[in-house]
Every structure is written in structure tokens, then in C-alpha cells.
Write a protein that holds these residues in place. Structure first.
Motif, PDB file in Angstrom:
ATOM      1  N   PRO A 266       0.806  -1.231   0.000  1.00 50.13           N
ATOM      2  CA  PRO A 266       0.000   0.000   0.000  1.00 50.13           C
ATOM      3  C   PRO A 266       0.832   1.271   0.000  1.00 50.13           C
ATOM      4  O   PRO A 266       1.920   1.340   0.559  1.00 50.13           O
ATOM      5  CB  PRO A 266      -0.820  -0.115   1.294  1.00 50.13           C
ATOM      6  CG  PRO A 266      -0.013  -1.008   2.178  1.00 50.13           C
ATOM      7  CD  PRO A 266       0.701  -1.963   1.275  1.00 50.13           C
ATOM      8  N   GLY A 267       0.271   2.282  -0.663  1.00 52.17           N
ATOM      9  CA  GLY A 267       0.863   3.615  -0.656  1.00 52.17           C
ATOM     10  C   GLY A 267      -0.162   4.610  -0.154  1.00 52.17           C
ATOM     11  O   GLY A 267      -1.003   4.282   0.679  1.00 52.17           O
ATOM     12  N   TYR A 268      -0.123   5.811  -0.720  1.00 52.12           N
ATOM     13  CA  TYR A 268      -1.048   6.856  -0.268  1.00 52.12           C
ATOM     14  C   TYR A 268      -2.414   6.741  -0.931  1.00 52.12           C
ATOM     15  O   TYR A 268      -3.406   7.227  -0.414  1.00 52.12           O
ATOM     16  CB  TYR A 268      -0.459   8.246  -0.561  1.00 52.12           C
ATOM     17  CG  TYR A 268       0.794   8.522   0.225  1.00 52.12           C
ATOM     18  CD1 TYR A 268       0.741   8.706   1.609  1.00 52.12           C
ATOM     19  CD2 TYR A 268       2.033   8.585  -0.398  1.00 52.12           C
ATOM     20  CE1 TYR A 268       1.895   8.943   2.337  1.00 52.12           C
ATOM     21  CE2 TYR A 268       3.195   8.820   0.326  1.00 52.12           C
ATOM     22  CZ  TYR A 268       3.116   9.003   1.700  1.00 52.12           C
ATOM     23  OH  TYR A 268       4.259   9.236   2.421  1.00 52.12           O
ATOM     24  N   MET A 269      -2.468   6.128  -2.102  1.00 51.44           N
ATOM     25  CA  MET A 269      -3.726   6.047  -2.844  1.00 51.44           C
ATOM     26  C   MET A 269      -3.987   4.621  -3.297  1.00 51.44           C
ATOM     27  O   MET A 269      -3.072   3.793  -3.335  1.00 51.44           O
ATOM     28  CB  MET A 269      -3.678   6.956  -4.085  1.00 51.44           C
ATOM     29  CG  MET A 269      -3.566   8.438  -3.771  1.00 51.44           C
ATOM     30  SD  MET A 269      -3.362   9.376  -5.277  1.00 51.44           S
ATOM     31  CE  MET A 269      -4.916   9.053  -6.111  1.00 51.44           C
ATOM     32  N   ASN A 270      -5.271   4.341  -3.632  1.00 56.16           N
ATOM     33  CA  ASN A 270      -5.664   3.047  -4.195  1.00 56.16           C
ATOM     34  C   ASN A 270      -5.264   1.867  -3.313  1.00 56.16           C
ATOM     35  O   ASN A 270      -4.917   0.800  -3.816  1.00 56.16           O
ATOM     36  CB  ASN A 270      -5.069   2.858  -5.606  1.00 56.16           C
ATOM     37  CG  ASN A 270      -5.365   4.011  -6.523  1.00 56.16           C
ATOM     38  OD1 ASN A 270      -4.465   4.748  -6.913  1.00 56.16           O
ATOM     39  ND2 ASN A 270      -6.625   4.213  -6.870  1.00 56.16           N
TER      40      ASN A 270
ATOM     41  N   VAL B 101      -2.554   7.726 -12.100  1.00 61.53           N
ATOM     42  CA  VAL B 101      -1.334   6.924 -11.990  1.00 61.53           C
ATOM     43  C   VAL B 101      -1.068   6.610 -10.524  1.00 61.53           C
ATOM     44  O   VAL B 101      -1.116   7.493  -9.665  1.00 61.53           O
ATOM     45  CB  VAL B 101      -0.115   7.662 -12.587  1.00 61.53           C
ATOM     46  CG1 VAL B 101       1.129   6.777 -12.499  1.00 61.53           C
ATOM     47  CG2 VAL B 101      -0.371   8.039 -14.036  1.00 61.53           C
ATOM     48  N   ALA B 102      -0.820   5.340 -10.258  1.00 61.74           N
ATOM     49  CA  ALA B 102      -0.412   4.914  -8.918  1.00 61.74           C
ATOM     50  C   ALA B 102       1.002   4.355  -9.013  1.00 61.74           C
ATOM     51  O   ALA B 102       1.324   3.596  -9.943  1.00 61.74           O
ATOM     52  CB  ALA B 102      -1.367   3.858  -8.372  1.00 61.74           C
ATOM     53  N   LEU B 103       1.837   4.739  -8.101  1.00 64.15           N
ATOM     54  CA  LEU B 103       3.221   4.255  -8.072  1.00 64.15           C
ATOM     55  C   LEU B 103       3.321   3.132  -7.050  1.00 64.15           C
ATOM     56  O   LEU B 103       2.903   3.293  -5.901  1.00 64.15           O
ATOM     57  CB  LEU B 103       4.152   5.407  -7.696  1.00 64.15           C
ATOM     58  CG  LEU B 103       5.660   5.132  -7.707  1.00 64.15           C
ATOM     59  CD1 LEU B 103       6.097   4.586  -9.058  1.00 64.15           C
ATOM     60  CD2 LEU B 103       6.420   6.398  -7.376  1.00 64.15           C
ATOM     61  N   ALA B 104       3.801   1.986  -7.477  1.00 61.31           N
ATOM     62  CA  ALA B 104       3.884   0.826  -6.584  1.00 61.31           C
ATOM     63  C   ALA B 104       5.279   0.228  -6.633  1.00 61.31           C
ATOM     64  O   ALA B 104       6.004   0.368  -7.625  1.00 61.31           O
ATOM     65  CB  ALA B 104       2.855  -0.229  -6.989  1.00 61.31           C
ATOM     66  N   ARG B 105       5.632  -0.424  -5.553  1.00 54.25           N
ATOM     67  CA  ARG B 105       6.944  -1.076  -5.513  1.00 54.25           C
ATOM     68  C   ARG B 105       6.892  -2.440  -6.167  1.00 54.25           C
ATOM     69  O   ARG B 105       5.858  -3.089  -6.199  1.00 54.25           O
ATOM     70  CB  ARG B 105       7.380  -1.242  -4.045  1.00 54.25           C
ATOM     71  CG  ARG B 105       7.840   0.041  -3.393  1.00 54.25           C
ATOM     72  CD  ARG B 105       7.876  -0.105  -1.889  1.00 54.25           C
ATOM     73  NE  ARG B 105       6.531  -0.254  -1.333  1.00 54.25           N
ATOM     74  CZ  ARG B 105       6.282  -0.682  -0.114  1.00 54.25           C
ATOM     75  NH1 ARG B 105       7.257  -1.052   0.662  1.00 54.25           N
ATOM     76  NH2 ARG B 105       5.048  -0.761   0.331  1.00 54.25           N
ATOM     77  N   LYS B 106       8.007  -2.884  -6.677  1.00 54.20           N
ATOM     78  CA  LYS B 106       8.110  -4.246  -7.187  1.00 54.20           C
ATOM     79  C   LYS B 106       8.256  -5.218  -6.030  1.00 54.20           C
ATOM     80  O   LYS B 106       8.817  -4.874  -4.987  1.00 54.20           O
ATOM     81  CB  LYS B 106       9.325  -4.387  -8.110  1.00 54.20           C
ATOM     82  CG  LYS B 106       9.104  -3.851  -9.517  1.00 54.20           C
ATOM     83  CD  LYS B 106      10.361  -4.062 -10.347  1.00 54.20           C
ATOM     84  CE  LYS B 106      10.125  -3.725 -11.810  1.00 54.20           C
ATOM     85  NZ  LYS B 106       9.293  -4.706 -12.502  1.00 54.20           N
TER      86      LYS B 106
END
Length: 448
Positions: free
Chosen positions: A213-217, A345-350
Motif C-alpha cells: 500500500p501507498g497513499y492512494m488506491n 497513476v499509482a506508483l507501486a513497488r516491485k
């Protein structure tokens, strides 16, 4: 590949797994089938045979399946209601904060379509305030590749339930999956396992923001709410790049006892040498990477909404802003005339557990009006056999169709209304679209 010991992995395993008393992680999953072959292959053979909770496996006692008959699958779903919902209730009671259900099923056979339709209706009644998302596998549309002659009947009947009872449907089109495997990954005759690997890639990518999880979605509602502005147009297409396929069965090695074990995965990939955020976001919109066999470049068609999940451990937000700016300047993507024209756009880690040769990968989840083309093709095939009342004897033997075939007509009307509404989305006056007027006086009215 285990992550480096010094790295702290801030992931949420509890979204799809729970921890047993012996510290093993067990999927929050139910495996349901009316015949044992596929489930037994998963639970009694291969690397995942000890992964699932045996109490969460349901196979009908007679094991005869549904015989590619939607009505038979629906009837057997009713028969086994109590047993299946005991399992569902037990799992839902074990959840700290149940948000919804995810169902994976095909729409053209008997069990996935018929029993799947029954479960959709029953889940809606049993859990009216919970989200229901499905990953629905659409059949090969070519008559040469189809092995189920009644697949148009089964598909239209299932589509009615997907329209009325699901909150979001991720469309996995077998025609497009086969094309991608042949054209992009250079596999001459893709196997079911290889196509399933593509599906697994899509499912894993679509849940990245839930698991890391991040800040969004970071919850299901947040992920889907912005993609589905109107309740009936909730059929989503996917895209992924760079495409890779883990082939576990390429070079099987015999064990000492003569049995066969899969080797470590061999990654097949489309030949992409360098990945940047801009390049990935451009490729996601190309028809070659979209997993639905519909023409997204048709002049009248447009995106209703789009979410790109960019995966990369070294991606900076400024790179995303620049990529969005470049794409906006070139005006390569057409959006609906009555809503915001923006790419989310959502930025996620691999995942640190999986080796990857690419620095950046991307996943697209989009709502597009070209879905109408897919459903139109289905209705065309349905009309060809329904006009002649062909292959209906097995359906008439089931309770739902003993007196009349009205359910077929109702299902067809529901799908036609869905096609009309997706086409109406392409016009500026869609905000004034009156569904009841468009539907006409006859028939039932879809529930919001």
C-alpha cells in the motif's frame, strides 16, 4: 529469491492470506468445482498442493460437472448452497474488515458460468453492502477454436448476472491472450498453463497497491470507484508491459522415483531492451498490449477512465509528471466528452521476492467504450443459434427452462442495453441518458 536480510518489507500479507498456528500463510480462497479434475491437479500435485486449506475445497459428490450447460450449473449451485455458504461465512467471519469478494470464473462453460451466476446472485443477497469484483474469462470468438457449441447461450446468460450483480468485472479475453502469447511472446501453440501464467500476472499486478500500500488506491473501493463513474458500465480491460511469461513446464526433470517435477521458471519475454516511465505508459495504450480483442483505436470509441499502476523501486514522481505531460501534449488518448480527461497513476513497488530484468513495468486498468464491440460480437453469435432454436434440448430439461425460454430473452435484452449504454457514453449528451427510456416499456428494469 529471498529479499536481502537488511530490507524491511512493508507489505500486507493479511489482505489475501492469514497465518495458521504453525506460522504458515494460507490463502483466503475457496476452490469450488462440480468435477474434481482441475481442483485435484492443484491441491494434490505440483508446488502448491500444501498451500490451500482443505476445508475450503468444494467438489460435488457425484463429480459429474455441468456438461457445458449453464442451467445445470445454476441448478447445482442452488443444490449446494448451504455447503458452499458455510465455507464463505466461515472465511468472512475470520476477516477483521471484510471489504468484498473476488471471483475468478469463465463465462462460456457450465460450472463457471452457471454456478458462478448463482453465486453472484446469492452473494449479492447475502452480503448486500460488500463489493463483488470478478475476473471473468471470455471465450475464443473464432468458431474454429471454440470447442463448446453452446458458449453463446452460456455467455449471454452469465453476462446478465455480471451486469446486475457484480460491481466490477475485469475482462480476460482468451482471443487476446492467445494473440499476445503467439505474436508477442513467440509461442506457437500456447498451453493452458502458459495462458494461466498471463492471467496470474494480470491478477497480481491489479492487486499490487492493495498488497504494497501507498497513499492512494490501497483498498478495493478506492481502486475501483474512480474507474466506474456509472453503475452498469463496470467492465474493465487490462494491459501489461513488458510482457513476461514464467514457463514452469518447459524442461521437466524426472525425479528418482520416476515422477516429473517442474523446473525453475524460464522467463519468456517480449523483446524490450530498455524501460522508462514514458515508454511504459505509451505501450500500455497500444492495442498489442491490451488483453481484450476490441479496437481501442476506432475513431468514435474513447476511454471512460484509466488507471496506470507503475511498478519500479527507483521511479520518482517527477518522472510520472513528465510522462503525463508529454502524453497530454501529443493528445494520443481520447477520453469521453462529458467527464475529466485524465490518466490516474499509482506508483507501486516491485515485489522483492521476484527477480525482474526490467527496471520499470506497468499495468493498465481501463474502462473503454470499445467493450460494446466485444458484447456485440457475443450477441451476434447468440442470435445465429437462437434464431434456429438450436441446441436447446439440454436447457429445457432443467427446472428454469421447463416452462419457457423467457430467461434467454431477458438476458439478451440486458446485454443489448449494456451495449447501447456503452455507445451512449461516446456522446456529449450521455449525462442526460435515460436508461428506462432507452430500454423501452417492456421487460424488467435493471436495479441500480
Amino acid at each position: 529469491m529471498p529479499p536481502p536480510a537488511h530490507k524491511f518489507i512493508d507489505d500486507r500479507k493479511d489482505v489475501f492470506f492469514y497465518q495458521s498456528d504453525d506460522d504458515h500463510y494460507i490463502p483466503r480462497a475457496l476452490l469450488i468445482d462440480l468435477e474434481p479434475r482441475v481442483v485435484n491437479k492443484l491441491t494434490r500435485q505440483g508446488p502448491y498442493r500444501n498451500l490451500f486449506n482443505e476445508e475450503n475445497v468444494f467438489i460435488a459428490e457425484d463429480g459429474g460437472g455441468a456438461g457445458n450447460n449453464w442451467a445445470s450449473g445454476f441448478r447445482q449451485g442452488e443444490q449446494h448452497h448451504e455447503q458452499v455458504f458455510d465455507m464463505i461465512d466461515r472465511e468472512s467471519d475470520n476477516s477483521d474488515s471484510l471489504e468484498g469478494f473476488v471471483m475468478c470464473h469463465p463465462i462460456a462453460g457450465g460450472t463457471g458460468s452457471g454456478m458462478g451466476s448463482y453465486l453472484l446472485e446469492a452473494l449479492n443477497d447475502h452480503f448486500p453492502k460488500k463489493l463483488i469484483q470478478t475476473y471473468s474469462v471470455f471465450p475464443n470468438w473464432s468458431q474454429n477454436q471454440s470447442d463448446v457449441v453452446v458458449q453463446p447461450y452460456n455467455s449471454v446468460l452469465t453476462m446478465k448476472r455480471l451486469t446486475l450483480n457484480a460491481d466490477a468485472v475485469v475482462v480476460l479475453d482468451n482471443t487476446a491472450l492467445n494473440r499476445i502469447a503467439v505474436d508477442r511472446l513467440k509461442i506457437e501453440n500456447p498451453t493452458v498453463d502458459q495462458l494461466n501464467s498471463l492471467v496470474a500476472t494480470i491478477m497480481a499486478a491489479s492487486t499490487t497497491t492493495l498488497r504494497y500500500p501507498g497513499y492512494m488506491n490501497n483498498d478495493l473501493i478506492g481502486l475501483l470507484a474512480s474507474l466506474i463513474p456509472t453503475p452498469r458500465c463496470h467492465f474493465l480491460m487490462t494491459g501489461y508491459t513488458p510482457l513476461t511469461l514464467a514457463d514452469y513446464y518447459q524442461n521437466p526433470i524426472p525425479n528418482a522415483d520416476g515422477s516429473i517435477s517442474p523446473t525453475y521458471p524460464i522467463a519468456r519475454s517480449a523483446s524490450i531492451r530498455k524501460t522508462t516511465v514514458l515508454d511504459v505508459m505509451r505501450r500500455l495504450c497500444q492495442p498489442d498490449n491490451i488483453m481484450v480483442s476490441a479496437n481501442t483505436r476506432k475513431p468514435s470509441s474513447c476511454y471512460i477512465s484509466m488507471l496506470n499502476i507503475i511498478q519500479g523501486n527507483d521511479v520518482e514522481p517527477t518522472q510520472i509528471h513528465k510522462a503525463l505531460q508529454r502524453m497530454q501534449e501529443r493528445q494520443t488518448i481520447k477520453f469521453i466528452p462529458w467527464g475529466p480527461a485524465s490518466i490516474q497513476v499509482a506508483l507501486a513497488r516491485k515485489s522483492p521476492f521476484l527477480a525482474s530484468t526490467n527496471k520499470v513495468s506497468g499495468f493498465m486498468l481501463a474502462n473503454h467504450t470499445s467493450m460494446a464491440e466485444l458484447f456485440d460480437r457475443l450477441l451476434s453469435q447468440y442470435d445465429q443459434i437462437r434464431r434456429r432454436n438450436a441446441f436447446l434440448d439440454n436447457y429445457r430439461r432443467e427446472p428454469m427452462f421447463q416452462d419457457n425460454l423467457d430467461e434467454f430473452d431477458s438476458a439478451r435484452e440486458t446485454v443489448q442495453c449494456l451495449v447501447d449504454e456503452y455507445r451512449a457514453c461516446e456522446r456529449k449528451d450521455y449525462v442526460d441518458y435515460d436508461y428506462d427510456t432507452a430500454k423501452g416499456d417492456g421487460g424488467e428494469v435493471l436495479e441500480e
